[in-house]
Each structure stands twice: as C-alpha cells, then as structure tokens.
Enzyme design. Sequence first.
Site, mmCIF file in Angstrom:
data_model
loop_
_atom_site.group_PDB
_atom_site.id
_atom_site.type_symbol
_atom_site.label_atom_id
_atom_site.label_comp_id
_atom_site.label_asym_id
_atom_site.label_seq_id
_atom_site.Cartn_x
_atom_site.Cartn_y
_atom_site.Cartn_z
ATOM 1 N N PHE A 123 44.678 17.219 -12.886
ATOM 2 C CA PHE A 123 45.895 18.026 -12.760
ATOM 3 C C PHE A 123 46.740 17.368 -11.679
ATOM 4 O O PHE A 123 46.399 17.415 -10.495
ATOM 5 C CB PHE A 123 45.496 19.447 -12.368
ATOM 6 N N LEU A 125 49.904 17.424 -9.723
ATOM 7 C CA LEU A 125 51.052 18.230 -9.313
ATOM 8 C C LEU A 125 51.573 17.826 -7.933
ATOM 9 O O LEU A 125 52.763 17.654 -7.734
ATOM 10 C CB LEU A 125 50.662 19.708 -9.312
ATOM 11 N N GLU A 127 52.709 16.033 -4.496
ATOM 12 C CA GLU A 127 53.385 14.793 -4.138
ATOM 13 C C GLU A 127 53.345 14.606 -2.618
ATOM 14 O O GLU A 127 53.106 15.574 -1.888
ATOM 15 C CB GLU A 127 54.830 14.806 -4.644
ATOM 16 N N TRP A 156 46.627 13.304 -3.575
ATOM 17 C CA TRP A 156 45.564 14.301 -3.491
ATOM 18 C C TRP A 156 45.191 14.807 -4.887
ATOM 19 O O TRP A 156 44.935 15.997 -5.078
ATOM 20 C CB TRP A 156 45.941 15.471 -2.578
ATOM 21 N N ILE A 157 45.158 13.900 -5.839
ATOM 22 C CA ILE A 157 44.865 14.283 -7.210
ATOM 23 C C ILE A 157 43.362 14.231 -7.455
ATOM 24 O O ILE A 157 42.745 13.157 -7.422
ATOM 25 C CB ILE A 157 45.615 13.381 -8.214
ATOM 26 N N ARG A 241 43.314 30.082 -9.648
ATOM 27 C CA ARG A 241 43.254 30.409 -8.222
ATOM 28 C C ARG A 241 42.096 31.351 -7.922
ATOM 29 O O ARG A 241 41.425 31.226 -6.894
ATOM 30 C CB ARG A 241 44.591 31.009 -7.782
ATOM 31 N N GLN A 277 19.263 42.354 17.827
ATOM 32 C CA GLN A 277 20.419 43.138 17.354
ATOM 33 C C GLN A 277 21.652 42.262 17.156
ATOM 34 O O GLN A 277 22.426 42.476 16.221
ATOM 35 C CB GLN A 277 20.731 44.262 18.340
ATOM 36 N N GLY A 338 21.187 26.880 14.948
ATOM 37 C CA GLY A 338 21.113 26.115 16.182
ATOM 38 C C GLY A 338 21.414 24.650 15.948
ATOM 39 O O GLY A 338 22.281 24.291 15.146
ATOM 40 N N GLU A 362 45.239 24.344 -3.976
ATOM 41 C CA GLU A 362 45.737 25.387 -4.891
ATOM 42 C C GLU A 362 46.402 26.532 -4.130
ATOM 43 O O GLU A 362 46.277 27.699 -4.475
ATOM 44 C CB GLU A 362 44.620 25.893 -5.809
#
Length: 389
Positions: A123, A125, A127, A156-157, A241, A277, A338, A362
Amino acid sequence: MADKSFLSWPFFEDRHRTLAAELEDFAKGLQVDHSDTDQACRLLVKAMGAAGWLQPTASEDGAPLDVRTLCLSREILARHDGLADFALAMQGLGTGALSLFGTAEQKAVWLPKTRSGEAISAFALTEPQSGSDVANSTMTATDDGDSYVLNGEKTWISNGGIADVYTLFARTGEAPGAKGLSAFVVTPDRQGFEITERLDTIAPHPLATLRFTDCRIKKSDLIGNPGDGFKIAMSVLDIFRSTVAAAALGFARRALDEALERVSTRQIQGAPLADLQMVQGHIADMALDVDAAALLIYRAAWAKDSGAPRVTREAAMAKLFATEQAQQVIDKAVQLHGGDGVRSGETVEKLYREIRALRIYEGATDVQKIVIARQTLGAFAADSANQGG
C-alpha cells in the site's frame, strides 16, 4: 496462556470462535527465522496462503470484508510473532482498494494470487513530505492518451522491495487537495519504477522508499474513478485501522502473559513477586488496559460488520487507545522482568521494539485525537441543528 474469555462476548459468532481456535493451533507451530526479514515474510505469506489464512484479507465477489475476522487474526498472530502479523496485515491493506473499488478484471488478476500467498501486496500512500496529511501528496499521474505517467516518491512503504503488486496513490489534478488524487495498481517491473532505499527500523520489517520517473502505466490500472483516490484510501484505512489496534492488543496480551509467568515464579525474600501489592497494582493496570482495548476494538469491528458505512470515530478510538495502552502494558512487563527485560532477544524486549511503530503508522496518535474530536464535534453540531438549538 492468553485469556480467551473475550470470545464469549456478543460481538462474535461461532465461526469467529472456531477460527480463533484453529488459527491458534497454526500460530503455535510457526517457526520464523528472523535473520532474513525479506525471506521470512515471503515464507510466511506462502505458509499462511497455503493454509487458507489469507482468504479473509480480500473479497473477489464484492462481499464486505469481515473486520472481526481480520482483527482476531491479527491479534492471535501478533501474540505469537510480530512478523507473521505484519505479513497477513499487508496482504489485506495492500489489496483493500481492489476489494472495495477494483474492476472485475483487476480482482480476477490479483486477488486469487494474494489470497493464496502467490503474490505479495503493498500500500503506497506515504510521501517524504506528507505522512498523515494525505491531501498534501505531490506525486503525479499525468494523463497521456491511453496511459498515465507517474513521477514522484513514496516512502515508508511496507513490503517495499518484495511486493509483486502495489496500490499507489498519485495526484491526477481533478481538483485541489484531497479531491485531486487517484488510486492505481502498479507492478514493480514497470520501467521508471525504482527502489531507492531500504529502511531499517527497531523492529525489522520490509520497508522501502520508491521512486517513479516517467513510469508509464495503463489506463486500465486506475482503481475506481479519477479523483477518487482520497475516498478510496480513507475507506481502506477505515477498515484496517481497527486491525492495527488488534495487533497492539495481541502484543499486550503476550506481554501480560509473560509478566504473569514472571511474577508467579520469580522469588523475592522467599515469596513470589506476585505477593507484593505494588506488583499486583501493575498487573491490575495491565489487565484493565487489555480488556478496555479489546472492547473498543471489537466494538468498531462489529459495527463495521453490522453494516455501518463508516466507523471513523470508533476505529480511531480503538487505534489510539489500544496502541498507547499496549505500550504501557509492555513497559510494565519489561519493568517486572528487571534486567532480563532489556536483554536482547527476550520476548518482552522484542515486544517493546514491536509496539512503538504502531503508535505512528496508519495515523499517528495525535492525528487520531484530531479525528475523534472532529467526529465528536460534528455529531454535536448535527444534533444541535436537528433540535433547533
């Protein structure tokens, strides 16, 4: 052992419970070699396709996608392996536009291949200068007779560099801003299509920057109508989403499981950590966040499956809350482990790296807040107008 009691909630049908049990068995048997991310993704897509788990990622006959099935699938896979979740998710996101708006020919060519694992989808989209601001996209698709000519960059595709088919969004100029975008199906063998950079992240996934230089595609590669790109993108994200939130939920459930095991078996001053606790307070917070996220996610998925035309507000709430609280749940799990919690290769350490990106892609958290506020204010204004207030 992850909690399964949520499957009895009225959001689900028996078919969802059956799917959850069967996919759980499949996921338990996954053996993923993470040393080569590209190859791991290819093998995961093939394995899931052969087993039938990719069938819900697309619809060839025009039937609505089952969002509850997609969410359950992502939650279960994410709990077992983040890359397996990624591989399934991208088969759906990458072909969502074709499922919803593609021609019969486009569907016939690609959806059998992506659902069977024969082809990998992406996908495209984002840029470099426009992430969440989709309307600010500058990549162009120029009408040239029987073709469109693509020029510009995407970055970032996900699945960039390994995908066989890309859903690509570019400016065709029918109107300014969001109304001037169109969607296309593009294959990487086109002249002028170039992978310019592979992007490394804290949780390795196949990511890339794409460049298009006078890249010519056919008019028949247009998805939907010219100028419908923004509507198409938002319709796809409206469905997927919620599934991002479900992946975050899967990570959070695994972190809670790991924390429960740790505090039940780790001794301090002759007694389990779980007797303290303060530790019980952390466990309570984690359990609360997990259940609250699940309720928001499966409300949004159920609403979409029940026929709601849009679930923008519900999906934004689910995505924001589930990803933010999963980060908190995982952080608590690391703390309860830890020093072991930050040891490279430990489960909670891997979860810590996996979850961070989900708060960005997204639609980043701050963008979701804007979406929720606008939807809420808009509903108030509409109600006030209807009541004459």
